[in-house]
Design a protein around this motif. Structure first.
Motif, PDB file in Angstrom:
ATOM      1  N   PHE A 102       0.784  -1.143   0.046  1.00 34.59           N
ATOM      2  CA  PHE A 102       0.067  -0.073   0.007  1.00 34.59           C
ATOM      3  C   PHE A 102       0.965   1.400  -0.030  1.00 34.59           C
ATOM      4  O   PHE A 102       0.623   2.487  -0.447  1.00 34.59           O
ATOM      5  CB  PHE A 102      -1.069   0.112   1.220  1.00 34.59           C
ATOM      6  CG  PHE A 102      -2.023  -0.750   1.112  1.00 34.59           C
ATOM      7  CD1 PHE A 102      -3.208  -0.540   0.060  1.00 34.59           C
ATOM      8  CD2 PHE A 102      -2.204  -1.905   1.820  1.00 34.59           C
ATOM      9  CE1 PHE A 102      -4.099  -1.255  -0.245  1.00 34.59           C
ATOM     10  CE2 PHE A 102      -3.209  -3.024   1.566  1.00 34.59           C
ATOM     11  CZ  PHE A 102      -4.470  -2.520   0.557  1.00 34.59           C
ATOM     12  N   ALA A 103       2.167   1.169   0.660  1.00 30.93           N
ATOM     13  CA  ALA A 103       2.828   2.418   0.633  1.00 30.93           C
ATOM     14  C   ALA A 103       3.883   2.556  -0.542  1.00 30.93           C
ATOM     15  O   ALA A 103       4.465   3.293  -0.895  1.00 30.93           O
ATOM     16  CB  ALA A 103       3.774   2.435   1.863  1.00 30.93           C
ATOM     17  N   SER A 104       3.888   1.576  -1.200  1.00 31.02           N
ATOM     18  CA  SER A 104       4.600   1.095  -2.593  1.00 31.02           C
ATOM     19  C   SER A 104       6.271   1.460  -2.399  1.00 31.02           C
ATOM     20  O   SER A 104       6.809   2.109  -3.034  1.00 31.02           O
ATOM     21  CB  SER A 104       4.146   2.335  -3.942  1.00 31.02           C
ATOM     22  OG  SER A 104       2.605   2.058  -4.048  1.00 31.02           O
ATOM     23  N   VAL A 105       6.387   0.786  -1.377  1.00 33.81           N
ATOM     24  CA  VAL A 105       7.708   0.840  -1.056  1.00 33.81           C
ATOM     25  C   VAL A 105       8.280  -0.526  -1.008  1.00 33.81           C
ATOM     26  O   VAL A 105       7.634  -1.539  -0.759  1.00 33.81           O
ATOM     27  CB  VAL A 105       8.234   1.606   0.178  1.00 33.81           C
ATOM     28  CG1 VAL A 105       7.897   2.902   0.060  1.00 33.81           C
ATOM     29  CG2 VAL A 105       7.594   0.666   1.302  1.00 33.81           C
ATOM     30  N   PRO A 106       9.610  -1.003  -0.963  1.00 37.28           N
ATOM     31  CA  PRO A 106      10.207  -2.207  -0.945  1.00 37.28           C
ATOM     32  C   PRO A 106      10.086  -2.671   0.496  1.00 37.28           C
ATOM     33  O   PRO A 106       9.982  -1.890   1.375  1.00 37.28           O
ATOM     34  CB  PRO A 106      11.685  -2.175  -1.176  1.00 37.28           C
ATOM     35  CG  PRO A 106      11.952  -0.699  -1.953  1.00 37.28           C
ATOM     36  CD  PRO A 106      10.893  -0.262  -1.510  1.00 37.28           C
ATOM     37  N   ARG A 107       9.888  -4.098   0.856  1.00 36.44           N
ATOM     38  CA  ARG A 107       9.645  -4.669   2.107  1.00 36.44           C
ATOM     39  C   ARG A 107      11.001  -4.164   2.770  1.00 36.44           C
ATOM     40  O   ARG A 107      10.672  -3.869   4.207  1.00 36.44           O
ATOM     41  CB  ARG A 107       9.700  -5.990   1.900  1.00 36.44           C
ATOM     42  CG  ARG A 107       8.686  -6.599   1.241  1.00 36.44           C
ATOM     43  CD  ARG A 107       8.732  -8.229   1.355  1.00 36.44           C
ATOM     44  NE  ARG A 107       7.985  -8.734   2.479  1.00 36.44           N
ATOM     45  CZ  ARG A 107       8.428  -9.375   3.671  1.00 36.44           C
ATOM     46  NH1 ARG A 107       9.691  -9.672   3.803  1.00 36.44           N
ATOM     47  NH2 ARG A 107       7.732  -9.642   4.462  1.00 36.44           N
ATOM     48  N   GLU A 108      12.089  -3.856   2.522  1.00 33.33           N
ATOM     49  CA  GLU A 108      13.070  -3.332   3.254  1.00 33.33           C
ATOM     50  C   GLU A 108      12.927  -1.973   3.815  1.00 33.33           C
ATOM     51  O   GLU A 108      13.625  -1.573   4.764  1.00 33.33           O
ATOM     52  CB  GLU A 108      14.536  -3.220   2.444  1.00 33.33           C
ATOM     53  CG  GLU A 108      14.834  -4.739   2.009  1.00 33.33           C
ATOM     54  CD  GLU A 108      14.209  -5.351   0.784  1.00 33.33           C
ATOM     55  OE1 GLU A 108      13.388  -4.519   0.358  1.00 33.33           O
ATOM     56  OE2 GLU A 108      14.396  -6.621   0.403  1.00 33.33           O
ATOM     57  N   TYR A 109      12.332  -1.273   3.470  1.00 29.23           N
ATOM     58  CA  TYR A 109      11.609   0.022   3.948  1.00 29.23           C
ATOM     59  C   TYR A 109      10.848  -0.063   4.982  1.00 29.23           C
ATOM     60  O   TYR A 109      10.453   0.974   5.638  1.00 29.23           O
ATOM     61  CB  TYR A 109      11.377   0.912   2.954  1.00 29.23           C
ATOM     62  CG  TYR A 109      12.242   1.447   1.889  1.00 29.23           C
ATOM     63  CD1 TYR A 109      13.493   0.478   1.581  1.00 29.23           C
ATOM     64  CD2 TYR A 109      12.270   2.629   1.061  1.00 29.23           C
ATOM     65  CE1 TYR A 109      14.459   0.866   0.442  1.00 29.23           C
ATOM     66  CE2 TYR A 109      13.168   3.041   0.093  1.00 29.23           C
ATOM     67  CZ  TYR A 109      14.368   2.131   0.019  1.00 29.23           C
ATOM     68  OH  TYR A 109      15.264   2.467  -1.024  1.00 29.23           O
ATOM     69  N   VAL A 110      10.163  -1.227   5.371  1.00 30.26           N
ATOM     70  CA  VAL A 110       9.047  -1.242   6.400  1.00 30.26           C
ATOM     71  C   VAL A 110       9.613  -1.533   7.753  1.00 30.26           C
ATOM     72  O   VAL A 110      10.445  -2.522   7.577  1.00 30.26           O
ATOM     73  CB  VAL A 110       7.973  -2.252   5.966  1.00 30.26           C
ATOM     74  CG1 VAL A 110       6.862  -2.361   6.949  1.00 30.26           C
ATOM     75  CG2 VAL A 110       7.439  -1.591   4.544  1.00 30.26           C
ATOM     76  N   HIS A 111       9.469  -0.769   8.815  1.00 25.96           N
ATOM     77  CA  HIS A 111       9.972  -1.112  10.012  1.00 25.96           C
ATOM     78  C   HIS A 111       8.679  -1.565  11.069  1.00 25.96           C
ATOM     79  O   HIS A 111       7.828  -0.737  11.082  1.00 25.96           O
ATOM     80  CB  HIS A 111      10.988  -0.017  10.465  1.00 25.96           C
ATOM     81  CG  HIS A 111      11.762   0.482   9.577  1.00 25.96           C
ATOM     82  ND1 HIS A 111      13.198   0.102   9.777  1.00 25.96           N
ATOM     83  CD2 HIS A 111      11.636   1.485   8.769  1.00 25.96           C
ATOM     84  CE1 HIS A 111      13.911   0.743   8.683  1.00 25.96           C
ATOM     85  NE2 HIS A 111      13.026   1.472   7.949  1.00 25.96           N
ATOM     86  N   ILE A 112       8.926  -2.502  11.706  1.00 22.51           N
ATOM     87  CA  ILE A 112       7.856  -3.059  12.575  1.00 22.51           C
ATOM     88  C   ILE A 112       8.250  -3.473  13.990  1.00 22.51           C
ATOM     89  O   ILE A 112       9.430  -3.909  14.126  1.00 22.51           O
ATOM     90  CB  ILE A 112       7.051  -4.177  12.041  1.00 22.51           C
ATOM     91  CG1 ILE A 112       6.402  -3.619  10.755  1.00 22.51           C
ATOM     92  CG2 ILE A 112       5.928  -4.632  13.123  1.00 22.51           C
ATOM     93  CD1 ILE A 112       5.680  -4.905  10.099  1.00 22.51           C
ATOM     94  N   HIS A 113       7.964  -2.850  14.929  1.00 19.46           N
ATOM     95  CA  HIS A 113       7.819  -3.172  16.396  1.00 19.46           C
ATOM     96  C   HIS A 113       6.865  -3.418  17.010  1.00 19.46           C
ATOM     97  O   HIS A 113       5.885  -2.825  17.101  1.00 19.46           O
ATOM     98  CB  HIS A 113       8.590  -1.652  17.013  1.00 19.46           C
ATOM     99  CG  HIS A 113       8.849  -1.896  18.527  1.00 19.46           C
ATOM    100  ND1 HIS A 113       8.985  -0.776  19.306  1.00 19.46           N
ATOM    101  CD2 HIS A 113       9.291  -2.971  19.259  1.00 19.46           C
ATOM    102  CE1 HIS A 113       9.490  -1.405  20.678  1.00 19.46           C
ATOM    103  NE2 HIS A 113       9.637  -2.550  20.530  1.00 19.46           N
ATOM    104  N   VAL A 114       6.805  -4.713  17.604  1.00 18.00           N
ATOM    105  CA  VAL A 114       5.677  -5.371  18.140  1.00 18.00           C
ATOM    106  C   VAL A 114       6.078  -5.560  19.924  1.00 18.00           C
ATOM    107  O   VAL A 114       7.058  -5.865  20.222  1.00 18.00           O
ATOM    108  CB  VAL A 114       5.340  -6.875  17.670  1.00 18.00           C
ATOM    109  CG1 VAL A 114       4.101  -7.368  18.246  1.00 18.00           C
ATOM    110  CG2 VAL A 114       5.012  -6.538  16.213  1.00 18.00           C
TER     111      VAL A 114
END
Length: 131
Positions: free
Chosen positions: A32-44
């Motif tokens: 949805f953000a049209s970015v590579p997976r490497e650009y997504v940061h997730i903290h759970v």
């Protein structure tokens, strides 16, 4: 650059549940953000002391999806929320021992704060150092 923080009062003992959640959320945000997976940061952050409506005994969840200004339209934010909710319910759902009830959609809040490029640094440099 979506940066996602997920907080829940649900105790997650199986690391594979978190791994699956992070992977599926990464796919949603990347698409949805049209970015590579490497650009997504997730903290759970699970097992948090938190409440929704003053009730800390029922499962609840708060998600912050921080993006660059203008990166997600209102329509896309709605689609992201609808795509993430089932994943959160699956990850933080009722365990076999019945110690928690199912996470309900009404006890999940998803917010979309935005940042300007000159408020984000990766490594030692701002993404845009023009004011």
């Amino acid at each position: 650059m979506p940066t996602v923080s997920v907080a829940t009062n649900v105790v997650v003992e199986d690391i594979s549940v978190l791994s699956e959640l992070i992977g599926s959320m990464t796919d949603v945000l990347s698409t949805f953000a049209s970015v590579p997976r490497e650009y997504v940061h997730i903290h759970v952050m699970h097992s948090q002391t938190m409440s929704f409506g003053g009730d800390m005994l029922k499962p609840c969840c708060q998600v912050s999806v921080m993006v660059c200004e203008g990166q997600l339209s209102s329509d896309v934010k709605d689609k992201v929320a609808k795509a993430l909710q089932p994943q959160l319910e699956k990850a933080f759902g009722a365990p076999a021992d019945g110690s928690w009830k199912q996470l309900e959609a009404g006890r999940t809040q998803i917010v979309f704060p935005t940042l300007k490029l000159n408020q984000i640094a990766i490594g030692a440099g701002l993404l845009n150092n023009e004011d």
